[in-house]
Enzyme design. Structure first.
Site, PDB file in Angstrom:
ATOM      1  N   SER A 206       0.819  -1.201   0.000  1.00 28.83           N
ATOM      2  CA  SER A 206       0.000   0.000   0.000  1.00 28.83           C
ATOM      3  C   SER A 206       0.859   1.259   0.000  1.00 28.83           C
ATOM      4  CB  SER A 206      -0.973  -0.025   1.178  1.00 28.83           C
ATOM      5  OG  SER A 206      -1.900   1.020   1.098  1.00 28.83           O
TER       6      SER A 206
ATOM      7  N   ASP B 172      -2.063   6.451  -4.167  1.00 29.55           N
ATOM      8  CA  ASP B 172      -0.922   5.748  -3.576  1.00 29.55           C
ATOM      9  C   ASP B 172      -0.487   4.594  -4.482  1.00 29.55           C
ATOM     10  OD1 ASP B 172      -3.039   4.016  -3.040  1.00 29.55           O
ATOM     11  OD2 ASP B 172      -2.371   3.529  -1.022  1.00 29.55           O
TER      12      ASP B 172
ATOM     13  N   ASP C 212      -0.746   1.369  -4.714  1.00 27.91           N
ATOM     14  CA  ASP C 212      -1.714   0.372  -5.170  1.00 27.91           C
ATOM     15  C   ASP C 212      -3.047   0.993  -5.558  1.00 27.91           C
ATOM     16  OD1 ASP C 212      -2.417   0.986  -2.579  1.00 27.91           O
ATOM     17  OD2 ASP C 212      -2.821  -1.069  -1.969  1.00 27.91           O
TER      18      ASP C 212
ATOM     19  N   ASP D 245      -5.530   2.516  -4.106  1.00 32.05           N
ATOM     20  CA  ASP D 245      -6.808   2.426  -3.395  1.00 32.05           C
ATOM     21  C   ASP D 245      -7.071   3.695  -2.582  1.00 32.05           C
ATOM     22  OD1 ASP D 245      -4.899   1.952  -1.451  1.00 32.05           O
ATOM     23  OD2 ASP D 245      -5.824   0.130  -0.665  1.00 32.05           O
TER      24      ASP D 245
END
Length: 572
Positions: A157, A312, A314, A316
């Site tokens: 993340s 960010d 990833d 999400d």
């Protein structure tokens, strides 16, 4: 006063670490780069203890840790072992023996994803893998679209560059339930890092059809699903946008979406446009912090867009800065959450598309400002434990009741937003859609998003928030965190600084209507609050502080005083 150290116990721990170290070095199949790393620490007992003093804990977010050799690090052997434990879990269920796999731009992500696919395929599980890095929400979408039993995304993340992770999703596209997490954690106890792991050659399994690429058509279907969530259908062609994927996975999907939306004036932050797991311009690639958005802010002062958006690694989470008094103002996750909640409900009600008995969902650590806004919009507000999977579960409940259309919006303070049922996780691509629509809608009314949130403060009061962290390190980190939480439980403060404690809710023992969780919530006089919980992904305690007043200056003053009081309370 410092607690006495049991030197014999510490020496035994070091001996145990050395035994594990020697065991790894003796393995013929040990990855060559990891062997070199281990050999280099042969005379460093502290480094060996940090690498082998414990194992990465499989928790609500799967595994996450620093890259490197050892049981307390993310590496190919830890990933293979985790994949085997997930394969054993899936094999013991009635779920489809099929898995979807995705990954982001982090160091090692592509290899870890392929190793995971090879373990699944060798265990008789059909493995579908994205051929290139894609966002986490695209993985959640694929799990459901392909009728998979599980999904895995290789990502850490928004953690710093030295981290990577192994995040597991259930068949509903949500991050795995606590019961599933517990089963996999139990399976890991019986899994060796080197023996008993079934794995084949990725290329051979791909050629045989045991591993398959996820087709581009499915990714396009995800983009179309996001596009279908438009609220206003206004003309976005004149919107000026600066975007940074923070060297992560969001660029392809965000650019495809913006093209479908008709956005013609898009400027990428050049230093952060390409995937790069080293994150050279922002060591902490988190749009929640100013440092990560700094390059975008500098470019915005030149380009002068209507919006600066960052996702960010990833994709999400989504951060945003908006024009304000000749400069650019970063909005917090709570501010964006309540702004979008109000915007969606207001515009859908005017268009006649707001469902009967609309439901909005947020978490117990997100802003209390959501309550009066939801009430004013005629929406039911539900609060869940921290973690977007709990918001996803609420969508599942509405589906089982036959009314998925009631789900209107979900958000959490950590920059996660979702306005549809196409996925079961926070969706940075979806957030880009909503922010573009909201900015354009307010622009038509002579307002920026900064004006919009200030208008909400005028109407409902000024709510301010901050998050503080108490970090731990080393093999004893988890024990130290547990000790602090136990101290707060057994001897709770009657006041935090000048703020008397009006009520304490212990989500581990008190009846809250939610699953038991290691969370303490202190309600303070004057509408202030402090919530403390251990992070589910990092060795640190998180503190969520909030205050409310009629003016921003008064609210900020309360918040600063509360921050100082919490530092004294927890000694950080």
């Amino acid at each position: 006063m410092f607690a006495p150290v049991d030197f014999l116990e510490k020496e035994n721990e070091m001996d145990s670490s050395r035994i594990q170290y020697d065991r790894w070095l003796s393995q013929p199949s040990l990855d060559a780069s990891l062997r070199a790393e281990l050999s280099a620490m042969a005379d460093d007992a502290h480094a060996i203890d940090n690498a082998f003093g414990c194992e990465l804990t499989f928790g609500t977010g799967g595994l996450r840790g620093i890259l490197g050799a050892g049981t307390n690090r993310m590496n190919v052997h830890v990933v293979r072992r985790a994949a085997q434990a997930v394969a054993d879990y899936l094999s013991g269920t009635a779920l489809p023996k099929r898995a979807a796999i995705g990954y982001d731009s982090r160091i090692g992500s592509a290899r870890f994803a392929r190793e995971t696919a090879a373990v699944f395929a060798a265990n008789g599980i059909e493995a579908y893998i994205y051929p290139r890095l894609e966002p986490v929400p695209a993985l959640s979408f694929a799990v459901r679209a392909l009728s998979c039993g599980v999904g895995v995304c290789i990502t850490a993340s928004h953690n710093p560059a030295q981290y990577n992770g192994f995040k597991v999703y259930g068949s509903d596209g949500c991050q795995l339930t606590p019961a599933g997490v517990a089963q996999i954690a139990d399976n890991l106890k019986n899994c060796s890092y080197f023996n008993g792991i079934q794995i084949g050659d990725f290329a051979a399994l791909l050629a045989s059809g045991s591993i398959r690429w996820i087709p581009d058509e499915l990714l396009d279907a995800y983009i179309d699903a996001v596009r279908s969530l438009r609220v206003t259908e206004g003309d976005l062609s004149g919107l000026r946008l600066v975007y940074t994927p923070l060297n992560g996975s969001g660029r392809e999907c965000v650019e495809k979406l913006l093209e479908k939306l008709g956005v013609q004036n898009l400027t990428l932050v050049p230093e952060q446009a390409e995937p790069d797991g080293n994150f050279p311009t922002c060591p902490y690639p988190n749009p929640e912090i100013r440092e990560a958005m700094q390059k975008g802010l500098e470019l915005s002062r030149i380009v002068k867009p209507d919006l600066l958006i960052g996702t960010d690694p990833d994709c999400d989470r989504c951060g945003v800065a908006v024009p304000d008094k000749g400069s650019y103002r970063l909005l917090s996750g709570n501010e964006v959450g309540v702004l979008l909640l109000d915007f969606i409900c207001r515009t859908r009600k005017a268009a006649g598309t707001l469902p009967e008995r609309p439901v909005a969902v947020t978490t117990i650590v997100s802003t209390a400002m959501a309550d009066p806004i939801a009430k004013a919009c005629g929406a039911e507000l539900r609060r869940t434990l921290t973690g977007f999977k709990y918001i996803g579960e609420q969508i599942g409940l509405l589906e089982r009741e036959g009314h998925p259309e009631r789900f209107t919006f979900g958000f959490e303070e950590s920059y996660g937003y979702l306005s549809g049922t196409h996925v079961r996780d926070k969706d940075g691509v979806n957030a880009v859609l909503l922010l573009c629509e909201a900015a354009s809608w307010y622009q038509e009314r002579g307002m920026t998003l900064a004006d919009a949130i200030d208008a909400l403060y005028e109407r409902f009061g000024c709510y301010v928030h901050s998050q503080q962290s108490l970090a731990f390190s080393g093999a004893a980190a988890m024990t130290q965190m547990a000790s602090v939480m136990q101290r707060l439980r057994s001897n709770p403060p009657s006041s935090i600084g000048a703020f008397p404690v009006a009520a304490l809710t212990d989500y581990l023992t008190d009846p809250t209507g939610l699953p038991r969780s290691d969370v303490l919530a202190f309600s303070l006089t004057g509408s202030a609050s402090v919530v403390v919980r251990p992070s589910g992904t990092e060795p640190k305690l998180k503190l969520y502080l909030s205050a409310k007043a009629s003016t921003r200056a008064d609210a900020d003053a309360q918040l600063y005083a509360l921050e100082d009081a919490c530092r004294t309370l927890l000694q950080f």
